[in-house]
Structures are given as C-alpha cells and as structure tokens.
Design an enzyme around this catalytic site. Sequence first.
Site, short mmCIF file in Angstrom:
data_model
loop_
_atom_site.label_atom_id
_atom_site.label_comp_id
_atom_site.label_asym_id
_atom_site.label_seq_id
_atom_site.Cartn_x
_atom_site.Cartn_y
_atom_site.Cartn_z
N ARG A 257 11.57 -44.47 -20.53
CA ARG A 257 10.84 -44.62 -21.78
C ARG A 257 9.46 -45.20 -21.45
O ARG A 257 9.33 -46.39 -21.24
CB ARG A 257 11.62 -45.58 -22.70
CG ARG A 257 11.21 -45.53 -24.15
CD ARG A 257 11.83 -46.71 -24.89
NE ARG A 257 11.08 -47.91 -24.62
CZ ARG A 257 11.61 -49.14 -24.59
NH1 ARG A 257 12.88 -49.33 -24.80
NH2 ARG A 257 10.83 -50.19 -24.34
N HIS A 261 9.98 -49.10 -27.50
CA HIS A 261 11.20 -48.59 -28.13
C HIS A 261 10.86 -47.91 -29.46
O HIS A 261 11.17 -46.75 -29.69
CB HIS A 261 12.21 -49.71 -28.37
CG HIS A 261 13.27 -49.38 -29.36
ND1 HIS A 261 14.25 -48.44 -29.10
CD2 HIS A 261 13.49 -49.81 -30.63
CE1 HIS A 261 15.03 -48.33 -30.17
NE2 HIS A 261 14.60 -49.14 -31.11
N TYR A 270 9.14 -57.90 -22.06
CA TYR A 270 10.35 -57.86 -21.25
C TYR A 270 10.29 -56.98 -20.02
O TYR A 270 11.23 -56.92 -19.26
CB TYR A 270 11.56 -57.47 -22.12
CG TYR A 270 11.37 -56.20 -22.94
CD1 TYR A 270 11.52 -54.96 -22.36
CD2 TYR A 270 11.03 -56.27 -24.29
CE1 TYR A 270 11.35 -53.80 -23.09
CE2 TYR A 270 10.86 -55.11 -25.04
CZ TYR A 270 11.02 -53.88 -24.45
OH TYR A 270 10.84 -52.74 -25.18
#
Lengths: 362, 326
Positions: A257, A261, A270
């Site tokens: 990805r 998100h 993160y």
Amino acid sequence: MPRTRLEAFEIDHLQVLDEEGRIDEALDPGLPDERLVELYRAMVLAREADQRMLRLQRQGRLGTFSPSTGQEAASCGPTLAMTGQDWFVPAFRELGGMLMRGVPFHRVLLFWGGWEEGNVFPGLERTLPIAVIVASQIPHAAGIGYAQKLRGEKAATVCWFGDGATSEGDFHEGVNFAAVWRSPVVFICQNNQWAISTPLDRQTASATIAQKAIAYGIPGIVVDGNDPLGMYAATHEALERARRGDGPTLIEARTYRLMMHTTADDPSKYRKDDEVEQWRRRDPLVRMRRLLESRDLWDDERQQRLDAEVKKAIDDEVRIYETFDRGRPDVYFEHVYGTPHPEIERQRQEFLAGLQREARDA
Amino acid sequence: MPRMTMVQAINLALHQAMERDPSVVALGQDIGVNEGVFRVTAGLHAKFGPERVIDTPLAEAAILGTAIGMAIAGLRPVAEMQFSGFSYLMLGQYEGHATRYRSRTHGQVTVPLVVRMPYGGGVRALEHHSESREVLYAHLPGSKVVIPSGPRNARALLAAAIEDPDPVVFMEPKQSYRAFREEVPAEHETMPIGRAQVVQQGTDITVISWGAMMRPTLRAVAEVAEARGASIEVIDLLTIAPLDGDTIVASVEKTGRAVVVQEAPRSFGPAAEVIARINDRALMHLEAPVRRVAMPDVMTPYFGRERLYFPGPHTVQRAIEETLDF
C-alpha cells in the site's frame, strides 16, 4: 511405534514479470499483444483515477476513500482472467478491477462521495459493490460459488480481501465452507503489508498467508502481487481449477500500500519512508510498460496519447459525478423493504414534512 | 384437515417450498442426515438430496454469510440457526449485509432469505438455549422478524417468508413445537408478513402478545372474560418487524385499554415499541396506562428456576384486571 510424517507441504512463489520488465519465458502466459496492452491501459487508468480521487478528496469534493495506488496489478491481472459469467466480489482496494469490469468511474466517485448510487451498476451483472466490513464478503463468495456449482455453471467467483482480513473469523469460516463444498472460488489476498498501522508480523505468525490454504485442504500460492502477468497466470490457473469442479484456491498477492490506508490516515506515524521507497521501485506499471516497449508495443507517443485519453475519460466521469441527479430526497424509503409497509410510508410522510420545515437540502 | 404439531407444520412448509421452487435450498448444522436437532427438517435430505439440503460446517456467521451469497446469486436459502442463543455470531452478517444490500444498492442487489431459529424458554434446556432476543433483529432497518404462535400460522408464515423478497428472521417458539396440535391445510397456504392478527374480538380491553406467550395470555383472557364478563380483544403480533401499528391502534381506539405480554426482558423490548405506537397515535383514546407483562431485566435463569421468571397466566390476568379497573 515410530513417529512418522503424515503430511508435508510446500508453498510456491510465482513471478512472471520482474521489476525490470523481464519476462520468464517458461512462465509467460502467452497473452496476445492486444490483451497485454489492455492490461497496461487498465492499470494506467486505475492509477490516474486513484490520484484524481486523492486530489478531489483534498479539495473537499469527495469523502474519505481508500487509495489503491501501487496495487493495480493485484486486481487488474486477475480481472483480465475473468469472464462475464464469473462473479466479481471486491473488498475496497480493487479500483482497477472494478473499472475493467465495467463499473463506470462516476459510480466509484458516488460511493466515496456519499451516495448509495455508487453501488448501483446499471446493466452490469455479477459484479458486487465494495464491501466495507473487513472479510465479510468472503462467505458471500463461498455462497455465490455454491449457487454456481448447484446450477452447473462453468464459471467461478473471484473474491478479494486484504492481509488484515485473514485474522477475521469470516476469512476462516468462508474459506473453510468453500473448501468443504468445493465451491468454485478464487480467493485473492492483497497482502499489502499493512492493515492501517498493523504490520503483517503483528497480524499473523505465519511465514506466508498462502500457507493458510493448507489447513483448509486447498491449493495456496504466493504471487508477486505487483506482477500483473503473474497475477493473471495464477488467477487463470485457479479459475480453470474452479470451473472444472476442483474447488477453491487461495492466492496471496504480495504487494504494498504505497499510500495511506484511507485519506483520514497518516502513515508517517507508524512506518518509515525508506520502506515505501523500496516498494516504489517495484511499481507494476513501470514493469508492464517496459515489457510492452521491449515488444515494440509501446513508446512515448502512445503513452502521451493514452495519458490524454485517460485524462479526458476521468474528466468526463468527474463531471457526471458532480452533476448527477440526486433524485427525490425520499428515494431511500423505497428501498427499505421489497414490499410496501404502512409504517414506512407513514415515516416517509413525516420525513418529507420535516424536510419542508427545516428547508433542508442534501 | 390433518392435525399437526408446529414442528410438523414447519416441516410441511419446508417440503412444499422446496417442491414448488427449485431455487429453495436449506442449510445449517445437522439439518440434513440428522434432520435437525428438533427434527424440523425431517425427510428433506432424503427427498431433495445433499446439494439442496446442506449440512454445513459449524459456524453461524458463515451459515448466514454463505446464505447471503446464495441469495445474491439467485437462490432462496432457508438457513437454520440451531438455537437462537448461537445466532449472535451471525449478527454482523445480518446487520452488515442481509438487511442492508437492498438499501445500499437501491434495490439492484437483494437478499431474499430466511433464517429460522428456535427461541425462548420452557423446555428445561441448557444455558444459552432459552432466551427471547427478537428485539436484536427487530431493531434493524430492512429486517423482518416473524414469530408464529401455533402450527397453522407457523406453516403459513414460513411459506410466506420463503417467498418474501427480504431477509426474514423466523423465530420458532420451541416450547410450542410439540405442545399442541392444530388443523393445518394440506394445500399451500400463506399469511401476510407485516400484519398482526386479531384472534378474538372485544370492546373493553386489548391484550397483545406473540409467540409462546399467546397460550398463557389466552388462558388469562378466558379467565377474566368468564369471571367478569369482560369483552376482550386479543391481538397476535405474528410479525415483530415491521410492526403492524395500524391493527394495534385501531383496536386500542375501540377499547381504550391495553396490556402487552412478552417473554423477553422488560426494557427496550417489543412491548415498549407497541406502547410507543399507542402513545403516538391513540393516546387520547386511552382510559388507563398501558401495562406490560414481561420477564424481569435479568439474565434468563437456568431451567431450575426459569418457570418462576416467565410471565404466567395469573400475572397476565392480574394486569388485565387492574387495567380494566383503573
């Protein structure tokens, strides 16, 4: 009594087209030139559509959405292997496949723009809308496949989900049902390494997701998910198996990805940029273009022409989205039940009276 | 007409539905070879074969989830939850998809399916096997919840549910499964979903109930009618959602008094919704506050003391008398 080995298993990895666009001749699925070009064009459209959505979202013209940039091969490759008789059961990062399937882009925009009309695909059959609840569509695919088998159709169902979905009960239950029933289903896990902020090694202790297939008694394979031809070949093989009555397959598409998100997410919290950069170098579009160029099927001029075409097509669809007829405000009351009920009708009248009082417009 | 138990009547509805429509399939745990733990599916597996009468793996969410897929693909699945106490595992699929697909696709994709489940107490069953949680399914927009009270309406309502274009949770009061018999016509018969039934006409008070509570309610009504010569109207809801407010309101406008009897815990139950409908539309006709008789807001006790907690005919009788005397 000695201990004896009852079963032993291996998991294959498949890559047909590498990062540089070099094809493994032995594994080449032998697609005709026009199909190769079609696949590349579909991925370019998906990329550009995704990037346009990001701009629209940042401009406040679209709601929160889940970008699929970088994952085009994992939905376009498999979709190329499907026929109109096969069912398309997506999660929410299969933009490329949905567009290939014939879902107009403005429907996708309507979905993320806050309109159920984004789930209505006039004239398009066997294509389900986005499933938001993670893994919840997996049992549906098992059931759809069951219905296909019961009717004796020579067709199958392809169902996508992410790596996070494999932790859900619905994944276990759905794949297990399909395996026991030998439902003609191809399960494609888009392992993009992250479920929002949860990395794969916090999602599962399995070395691969594909090996989970072993426990269900079905074939599982790891595929380079950024390799459109690998994804095509693996899906093609799994579809053939499903159609001839040999049951489901689990394909783990290893991809990444590249973006957030959803547009409400900030991945810098993160994960490290250099990880993202490494994956950028494995871009599925780049390798596909290199293959086409090596076969004299593509050049800068054709690319410019395609870019212009894609831009115009997207512009047109954005216009349809932004001017779409919102219909009567009470249209939603027509779809609570398939049968009329006086209580729903009473509430509709109350709602309309309330709208008038509030002078409210959507 | 043959006299049947509710189990036999439901079984008849299933047999006839599968005969009438080849797209009807049944699925669930132990429903095929074993013919269901209550034998509701007796004879189906032998007659229609394992492909239409499907013994599933043990997973409630996937029983509904796969049934949703089957319905989307054009079948008419009738899924069984072995007991309603295990059905909560399917709630995500039910709320997330079964009830939602029609709305979210403006009718392009629909989910015509039935989920049958035995519910309620009174059979001295193990923990998790005695609850009345119909409100969990009734609260969801797009959901239909049907609860028969006897063999004849069980058969007719199930036949209608299988033909219905929407998801129907069909809750079978298991203490009524074999408790009594009724005449059930052999030929196909349906009753409308979404409609309550006035089972007894009256002018002094309306008593409303459903499912297994209909029997103690009717006993109490007979007692009061005989003791006081009261004219009591009795409504069997039959469908919990969508609730037939018109029948309730029309009755209370006539009688001016009402009592609602439910097996479920008192708070937030269907009785509360019935009373709200009366308040909304018939308040000025009321001569007395509407009473409800219900299980207290406690967890359903183990069967050792369950009988102490379910509404009994004497409690119903007293509520009717107090409402008449108010």
